[in-house]
Design an enzyme around this catalytic site. Structure first.
Site: not given
Length: 559
Positions: A188, A430, A454, A501
């Site tokens: 992140h 994902e 993922d 994305c």
């Protein structure tokens, strides 16, 4: 001069003082004070500072999300200066000679228990308020600052790593770049850095020493190089590199308003990934065509209790209104795995990435899910909305989620609350299961969006947060690319569009591949829009499509 090598995950050259991220202390030291008047004044100073902070947050929330959002902080202000709360703390300090930290902690527990025991639901909710206010005062008493940066000037922020809840609260205006001991390119911290367009380096281990704090540092996010107290030659070289990067950015500015079309006329949509209403400005400044991923979990990460329907509605409404008629795709809450929130009370799991997360939580907590869906459909009256469900593996999950959507729409209609009938429903691809089942899933939804972070993790059985795995975590792996190709083929056969994305969408070495396999949309961090547009406009798929497709279908080798 000291040189440290890490892994660059967001390009750019940053220069400034090094500052270590400060977390609030989790343990309270208890002791008897001699000067009770001085201790009382110490508490009063922290209380005043907390009230001022809350006032600033209320104004910021009002500007960004309306009066409803501001009310939370105004309620906390009133709690912080409540006379009963204050007198209870004063009694412990002056009569029991408790230190301020111990007094605030004990009164917070006492008041929270009192509120929780009441029959009135409104008063029960005040328990969370008193806990939050008390934590803020304790942070000030302990010398830590909400957001972790107690500096008057922007800094290069160093940390072991940052949790999603911590990145949400950072004062972004104070950050020139990130350096973390752990992490990976899909952590992140790295994603936040790319969204902000600032350099970031991960995986430096224990090479950054606390005694380096405050010293002048230059980082190169492209090479992963950290230089402490650079000599003149190194400083000049890196500053020239930064100037060249800024020059190239100015050239890319000329692409604003230009279409995303290849030399041979193939078009692709370039959208943006965002994490909060604040990020819409970056989308607009960088000429994003829409929002392909709005991570709604930021609302939950930034609260001490479940955000209400109205709080969520105001945030979604703001984004849709600000984007006018451009498409906004909002992902339903993706909590779990590496994004843990205390008040969700999720069970401890040996392998949380494989456990209770995302849509699994929503389907097992229908009231929680229904609240978010109501807010989303209410907001749909203010723009062009798409709703996307994360972590899908089976058709039944999609059908159950869609069933709840229909129930919510019927409720809103019965209540006379407006919503749009043209909301697109999509899912994240994902997991390998979703990719393999994409032919059947495509019959249930309006679009697919591939979460490549993922998808790579689950396909290769590699933890994307584990920097030690190095080249084993390979988003270019043939298995990942072949799954993407399969998903595109199944989507188009069933008349729906498909996007990416995940962070891979901004990988310019794969732009030709994505165009060749027929990806319809790439959603990237706002700063990646113009470089990606430039790559698209310089591509001629007539020269590459046959070669790329042949490689994927036959003898493609990972690089």
């Amino acid at each position: 001069m000291i040189t440290i090598q890490g892994k660059g995950v967001s390009s750019g050259v940053g220069i400034g003082p090094l500052y270590f991220y400060h977390r609030a202390k989790t343990t309270i030291t208890r002791y008897q004070v001699e000067d009770v008047d001085a201790e009382w004044h110490r508490f009063k100073g922290a209380q005043t500072a907390a009230i001022e902070q809350l006032g600033e947050l209320a104004e910021k929330a009002r500007a960004e999300a309306g009066d409803e959002a501001a009310m939370l902080f105004e309620t906390h202000q009133m709690m912080a200066e409540d006379l009963d709360y204050e007198e209870a703390i004063e009694g412990l300090i002056k009569e029991n000679k408790s230190n301020a930290e111990a007094a605030v902690t004990d009164v917070a527990v006492q008041f929270a228990q009192m509120f929780e025991s009441m029959d009135d639901s409104y008063m029960q909710a005040r328990a969370a308020d008193v806990k939050d206010v008390s934590r803020r005062i304790l942070s000030i008493l302990n010398g830590t600052v909400e957001g972790g940066i107690a500096s008057e000037v922007p800094v290069l922020l160093a940390a072991d790593d940052l949790a999603p809840s911590e990145t949400v609260q950072l004062d972004k205006t104070k950050i020139l770049g990130f350096i973390t001991a752990g992490g990976s390119g899909s952590s992140h911290t790295a994603i936040l850095a790319r969204t902000m367009g600032i350099p970031a380096i991960v995986g430096v281990g224990d090479a950054l020493k606390p005694e380096y704090e405050g010293r002048q540092v230059i980082i190169d996010g492209a090479t992963g190089n950290v230089v402490i107290d650079p000599d003149d030659m190194t400083r000049d070289r890196l500053l020239k590199k930064r100037e060249e990067q800024l020059r190239l950015q100015r050239l890319l500015e000329s692409l604003k308003g230009q279409p995303n079309i290849t030399k041979d006329g193939k078009s692709i949509r370039i959208y943006c990934n965002i994490g909060s209403p604040e990020d819409v400005h970056a989308v607009q400044v960088n000429d994003g065509g829409g929002i392909g991923l709005f991570r709604s979990e930021f609302l939950y990460l930034n609260c001490d209790d479940y955000p209400t329907e109205d709080q969520q509605f105001e945030a979604y409404k703001q984004v849709l209104s600000d984007m006018e008629d451009k498409e906004v795709i909002i992902r339903t809450c993706d909590i779990g795995a590496d994004k843990q929130i205390g008040y969700f009370n999720l069970p401890k799991e040996d392998n949380p990435a494989m456990g209770m997360r995302a849509l699994r939580i929503s389907l097992t907590r229908p009231d929680f899910f229904r609240t978010q869906l109501r807010a989303l459909f209410r907001a749909s009256a203010f723009g062009k909305l798409g709703i996307m469900f994360p972590m899908v593996t089976s058709v039944w999950e999609v059908r159950e989620a869609k069933k709840l959507c229909e129930e919510v729409k019927r409720e809103l209609k019965a209540e006379g609350i407006p919503y749009s009938e043209d909301v697109q429903i999509g899912i994240m691809i994902e997991t390998p299961a979703a990719a393999i089942m994409s032919d059947r899933l495509a019959k249930e939804v309006d679009f697919f969006s591939c979460g490549t972070n993922d998808l790579t993790q689950y396909t290769l059985a590699c933890d994307r947060q584990n920097n030690d795995l190095g080249r084993f975590y390979d988003p270019h792996h043939p298995a990942v690319l072949r799954l993407l190709q399969m998903v595109v083929e199944n989507a188009h056969k069933n008349g729906i569009w498909v996007g990416i994305c995940g962070e891979l969408g901004a990988d310019l070495t794969l732009t030709e591949t994505f165009l060749a396999i027929g990806i319809d949309e790439l959603s990237v961090s706002p700063r990646a829009v113009l470089p990606l547009r430039n790559a698209v406009r310089m591509t001629d798929t007539r020269e590459s499509s046959a070669r790329i497709l042949d490689a994927l279908n036959n003898e493609y080798q990972a690089t």
